[in-house]
Design a protein around this motif. Structure first.
Motif, PDB file in Angstrom:
ATOM      1  N   LEU A  20      95.100  30.996 -14.784  1.00 47.86           N
ATOM      2  CA  LEU A  20      94.451  32.286 -14.566  1.00 47.86           C
ATOM      3  C   LEU A  20      94.355  33.081 -15.867  1.00 47.86           C
ATOM      4  O   LEU A  20      93.347  33.750 -16.122  1.00 47.86           O
ATOM      5  CB  LEU A  20      95.210  33.091 -13.517  1.00 47.86           C
ATOM      6  CG  LEU A  20      95.161  32.556 -12.085  1.00 47.86           C
ATOM      7  CD1 LEU A  20      95.988  33.443 -11.154  1.00 47.86           C
ATOM      8  CD2 LEU A  20      93.726  32.472 -11.580  1.00 47.86           C
ATOM      9  N   LEU A  21      95.403  33.001 -16.691  1.00 45.89           N
ATOM     10  CA  LEU A  21      95.360  33.708 -17.972  1.00 45.89           C
ATOM     11  C   LEU A  21      94.272  33.138 -18.874  1.00 45.89           C
ATOM     12  O   LEU A  21      93.493  33.884 -19.480  1.00 45.89           O
ATOM     13  CB  LEU A  21      96.716  33.604 -18.668  1.00 45.89           C
ATOM     14  CG  LEU A  21      96.825  34.261 -20.039  1.00 45.89           C
ATOM     15  CD1 LEU A  21      96.508  35.742 -19.969  1.00 45.89           C
ATOM     16  CD2 LEU A  21      98.214  34.034 -20.640  1.00 45.89           C
ATOM     17  N   SER A  22      94.196  31.838 -18.954  1.00 47.11           N
ATOM     18  CA  SER A  22      93.163  31.206 -19.770  1.00 47.11           C
ATOM     19  C   SER A  22      91.767  31.549 -19.250  1.00 47.11           C
ATOM     20  O   SER A  22      90.851  31.845 -20.018  1.00 47.11           O
ATOM     21  CB  SER A  22      93.364  29.685 -19.763  1.00 47.11           C
ATOM     22  OG  SER A  22      92.313  29.030 -20.434  1.00 47.11           O
ATOM     23  N   LEU A  23      91.641  31.549 -17.919  1.00 44.52           N
ATOM     24  CA  LEU A  23      90.347  31.848 -17.311  1.00 44.52           C
ATOM     25  C   LEU A  23      89.905  33.278 -17.615  1.00 44.52           C
ATOM     26  O   LEU A  23      88.709  33.539 -17.779  1.00 44.52           O
ATOM     27  CB  LEU A  23      90.434  31.631 -15.798  1.00 44.52           C
ATOM     28  CG  LEU A  23      89.156  31.801 -14.981  1.00 44.52           C
ATOM     29  CD1 LEU A  23      88.075  30.831 -15.447  1.00 44.52           C
ATOM     30  CD2 LEU A  23      89.455  31.596 -13.491  1.00 44.52           C
ATOM     31  N   ALA A  24      90.840  34.195 -17.705  1.00 45.01           N
ATOM     32  CA  ALA A  24      90.506  35.592 -17.995  1.00 45.01           C
ATOM     33  C   ALA A  24      89.740  35.709 -19.306  1.00 45.01           C
ATOM     34  O   ALA A  24      88.717  36.407 -19.394  1.00 45.01           O
ATOM     35  CB  ALA A  24      91.774  36.437 -18.043  1.00 45.01           C
ATOM     36  N   PHE A  25      90.214  35.032 -20.335  1.00 44.01           N
ATOM     37  CA  PHE A  25      89.541  35.102 -21.635  1.00 44.01           C
ATOM     38  C   PHE A  25      88.213  34.352 -21.609  1.00 44.01           C
ATOM     39  O   PHE A  25      87.253  34.756 -22.279  1.00 44.01           O
ATOM     40  CB  PHE A  25      90.462  34.565 -22.726  1.00 44.01           C
ATOM     41  CG  PHE A  25      91.565  35.505 -23.074  1.00 44.01           C
ATOM     42  CD1 PHE A  25      91.354  36.538 -23.967  1.00 44.01           C
ATOM     43  CD2 PHE A  25      92.812  35.398 -22.472  1.00 44.01           C
ATOM     44  CE1 PHE A  25      92.372  37.435 -24.283  1.00 44.01           C
ATOM     45  CE2 PHE A  25      93.827  36.284 -22.769  1.00 44.01           C
ATOM     46  CZ  PHE A  25      93.608  37.305 -23.676  1.00 44.01           C
ATOM     47  N   HIS A  26      88.151  33.285 -20.835  1.00 46.86           N
ATOM     48  CA  HIS A  26      86.884  32.558 -20.706  1.00 46.86           C
ATOM     49  C   HIS A  26      85.817  33.445 -20.070  1.00 46.86           C
ATOM     50  O   HIS A  26      84.663  33.474 -20.518  1.00 46.86           O
ATOM     51  CB  HIS A  26      87.095  31.295 -19.858  1.00 46.86           C
ATOM     52  CG  HIS A  26      85.846  30.511 -19.622  1.00 46.86           C
ATOM     53  ND1 HIS A  26      85.252  29.749 -20.606  1.00 46.86           N
ATOM     54  CD2 HIS A  26      85.050  30.393 -18.518  1.00 46.86           C
ATOM     55  CE1 HIS A  26      84.156  29.186 -20.118  1.00 46.86           C
ATOM     56  NE2 HIS A  26      84.012  29.565 -18.857  1.00 46.86           N
ATOM     57  N   VAL A  27      86.209  34.197 -19.047  1.00 46.18           N
ATOM     58  CA  VAL A  27      85.264  35.098 -18.373  1.00 46.18           C
ATOM     59  C   VAL A  27      84.804  36.184 -19.325  1.00 46.18           C
ATOM     60  O   VAL A  27      83.612  36.517 -19.399  1.00 46.18           O
ATOM     61  CB  VAL A  27      85.922  35.720 -17.122  1.00 46.18           C
ATOM     62  CG1 VAL A  27      85.076  36.873 -16.583  1.00 46.18           C
ATOM     63  CG2 VAL A  27      86.120  34.665 -16.041  1.00 46.18           C
ATOM     64  N   LEU A  28      85.734  36.758 -20.075  1.00 47.58           N
ATOM     65  CA  LEU A  28      85.387  37.876 -20.947  1.00 47.58           C
ATOM     66  C   LEU A  28      84.507  37.439 -22.112  1.00 47.58           C
ATOM     67  O   LEU A  28      83.629  38.192 -22.550  1.00 47.58           O
ATOM     68  CB  LEU A  28      86.665  38.533 -21.466  1.00 47.58           C
ATOM     69  CG  LEU A  28      86.513  39.936 -22.065  1.00 47.58           C
ATOM     70  CD1 LEU A  28      85.821  40.881 -21.100  1.00 47.58           C
ATOM     71  CD2 LEU A  28      87.887  40.484 -22.443  1.00 47.58           C
ATOM     72  N   THR A  29      84.722  36.234 -22.620  1.00 49.52           N
ATOM     73  CA  THR A  29      83.867  35.765 -23.717  1.00 49.52           C
ATOM     74  C   THR A  29      82.444  35.500 -23.249  1.00 49.52           C
ATOM     75  O   THR A  29      81.542  35.363 -24.079  1.00 49.52           O
ATOM     76  CB  THR A  29      84.439  34.476 -24.347  1.00 49.52           C
ATOM     77  OG1 THR A  29      84.616  33.479 -23.328  1.00 49.52           O
ATOM     78  CG2 THR A  29      85.760  34.745 -25.032  1.00 49.52           C
TER      79      THR A  29
ATOM     80  N   ALA B  69      86.251  43.292 -27.008  1.00 48.77           N
ATOM     81  CA  ALA B  69      86.882  43.322 -25.691  1.00 48.77           C
ATOM     82  C   ALA B  69      87.958  42.247 -25.587  1.00 48.77           C
ATOM     83  O   ALA B  69      89.047  42.489 -25.060  1.00 48.77           O
ATOM     84  CB  ALA B  69      85.825  43.138 -24.603  1.00 48.77           C
ATOM     85  N   SER B  70      87.673  41.065 -26.101  1.00 43.53           N
ATOM     86  CA  SER B  70      88.657  39.977 -26.066  1.00 43.53           C
ATOM     87  C   SER B  70      89.897  40.335 -26.879  1.00 43.53           C
ATOM     88  O   SER B  70      91.023  40.043 -26.475  1.00 43.53           O
ATOM     89  CB  SER B  70      88.036  38.683 -26.595  1.00 43.53           C
ATOM     90  OG  SER B  70      87.028  38.207 -25.730  1.00 43.53           O
ATOM     91  N   ARG B  71      89.684  40.981 -28.018  1.00 43.40           N
ATOM     92  CA  ARG B  71      90.831  41.375 -28.843  1.00 43.40           C
ATOM     93  C   ARG B  71      91.689  42.410 -28.128  1.00 43.40           C
ATOM     94  O   ARG B  71      92.916  42.356 -28.169  1.00 43.40           O
ATOM     95  CB  ARG B  71      90.346  41.917 -30.200  1.00 43.40           C
ATOM     96  CG  ARG B  71      89.783  40.846 -31.140  1.00 43.40           C
ATOM     97  CD  ARG B  71      89.644  41.381 -32.548  1.00 43.40           C
ATOM     98  NE  ARG B  71      88.678  42.473 -32.624  1.00 43.40           N
ATOM     99  CZ  ARG B  71      87.371  42.306 -32.808  1.00 43.40           C
ATOM    100  NH1 ARG B  71      86.863  41.080 -32.924  1.00 43.40           N
ATOM    101  NH2 ARG B  71      86.556  43.348 -32.884  1.00 43.40           N
ATOM    102  N   ARG B  72      91.042  43.350 -27.476  1.00 41.23           N
ATOM    103  CA  ARG B  72      91.794  44.375 -26.750  1.00 41.23           C
ATOM    104  C   ARG B  72      92.566  43.751 -25.581  1.00 41.23           C
ATOM    105  O   ARG B  72      93.706  44.140 -25.308  1.00 41.23           O
ATOM    106  CB  ARG B  72      90.846  45.469 -26.234  1.00 41.23           C
ATOM    107  CG  ARG B  72      90.399  46.452 -27.318  1.00 41.23           C
ATOM    108  CD  ARG B  72      89.526  47.537 -26.740  1.00 41.23           C
ATOM    109  NE  ARG B  72      89.091  48.488 -27.744  1.00 41.23           N
ATOM    110  CZ  ARG B  72      89.543  49.733 -27.861  1.00 41.23           C
ATOM    111  NH1 ARG B  72      90.487  50.163 -27.042  1.00 41.23           N
ATOM    112  NH2 ARG B  72      89.077  50.552 -28.793  1.00 41.23           N
TER     113      ARG B  72
END
Length: 344
Positions: free
Chosen positions: A132-141, A151-154
């Motif tokens: 789920l953590l990995s997926l969060a960054f995938h969605v945001l990118t 946004a990804s950095r924040r």
């Protein structure tokens, strides 16, 4: 469509249920991209399916964090759908943290049913949280526009704060004396930082000015701290039928939450008696009832309620300065006002 027309479209009333449906649909769609064994655990944990895999409908969480992302986009005059990647990402991070928290704390119930680790096993639950953590960054990118990288950095900063806060929370379990300053710093990292980031990301993807983005982040952090203070009250005095947790659950775990730390540091006889109960080891139901009485007598409950109200007031001041229009800020103000009055 002109900027004026866009602002008018964004300010049209939209029900909270419509926002929730929008987020749930996008959240479930993202989870469905995970490998089947992990997806099954994630869908169960997030409340979309039961342990047999049957569809349940809407997710079971409160939806506060993703709602804040959408509301902040709307508050700066944009259609909330531009902030949908932020809304899904912050909820995925939140669900990741809950999965891991349940394992670390040994919690057996969440949202009125067995926790994921009890149903699928500890190792499987940990891996699902990682996914789920990995997926969060995938969605945001996948967000469009120049703000996606920022946004990804924040979000990354918020996750680091969250992990640091969780580490402090574990450390508190091994220590007999905790100050309110330490408790506040832990809560800021573990809870407030992610709520602040949810607000910031919504405004960021809506291409708001940097000053507005930072102000909305601070608004979210204030109400996030109020949220944790209220959560700590519910962890002791919440109705089990509503919270889905046992009566006095935080006391039974000897958790050093805000009311407990405030009471122990009060210098009162009740505070000293409470500290002695905690020193004796595991609390049973009788000891937990007595501890709850001592916290009230020592002023721990009253201090926590007052501090929660103060944080809401501080958040509202920041919000009014950043979004002076009452129509634009009204939705966020209503959410802030409801933080301390919730029952779950």
């Amino acid at each position: 469509m002109t900027t004026h027309d866009t602002r008018q479209a964004a300010s049209r009333p939209r029900s909270s249920s419509a926002d929730r449906e929008l987020v749930d649909e996008a959240l479930l769609s993202s989870i469905e991209t995970l490998p089947t064994p992990i997806r099954r655990i994630a869908e169960y944990h997030c409340g979309f399916r039961d342990r047999e895999g049957r569809r349940l409908g809407a997710g079971a969480g409160k939806g506060l964090r993703p709602s804040l992302s959408l509301m902040c986009a709307r508050a700066v005059g944009r259609d909330p759908e531009v902030a949908l990647p932020a809304a899904v990402a912050v909820q995925l991070v939140h669900e990741f943290s809950l999965l891991h928290d349940d394992v670390m704390d040994g919690d057996e119930t969440r949202r009125h049913r067995p926790t994921a680790w009890r149903v699928f096993g500890v190792n499987a639950a940990i891996l699902a949280g990682d996914a789920l953590l990995s997926l969060a960054f995938h969605v945001l990118t996948g967000a469009t526009g120049l703000a996606a990288d920022a946004a990804s950095r924040r979000l990354d900063e918020a996750v680091q704060h969250l992990i640091e806060g969780q580490f402090s929370d574990l450390d508190f379990e091994e220590r007999s004396e905790i100050t309110l300053a330490e408790c506040t710093a832990m809560a800021h990292r573990k809870t407030a930082a992610l709520l602040g980031t949810a607000c910031a990301l919504g405004a960021l993807l809506a291409e708001a000015d940097t000053a507005v983005v930072d102000s909305l982040r601070r608004f979210g952090e204030h109400i996030g701290l109020a949220f944790q203070l209220t959560d700590d009250l519910l962890g002791i005095w919440g109705d089990p039928a509503v919270t889905g947790k046992p009566a006095h659950s935080d006391l039974l775990r000897r958790k050093k939450s805000f009311p407990v730390v405030a009471a122990m540091g009060s210098g009162t006889d009740a505070g000293h008696a409470l500290a002695e109960i905690y020193r004796q080891g595991e609390l049973g139901s009788t000891e937990a009832v007595r501890a709850a009485e001592l916290i009230i007598e020592a002023g721990g409950a009253g201090w926590t309620r007052q501090r929660a109200d103060e944080e809401v007031d501080l958040g509202l001041r920041v919000l009014r300065a950043a979004i002076p229009g009452p129509d634009d800020a009204g939705e966020l103000a209503r959410v802030a006002g409801s933080i301390t009055g919730r029952d779950r």
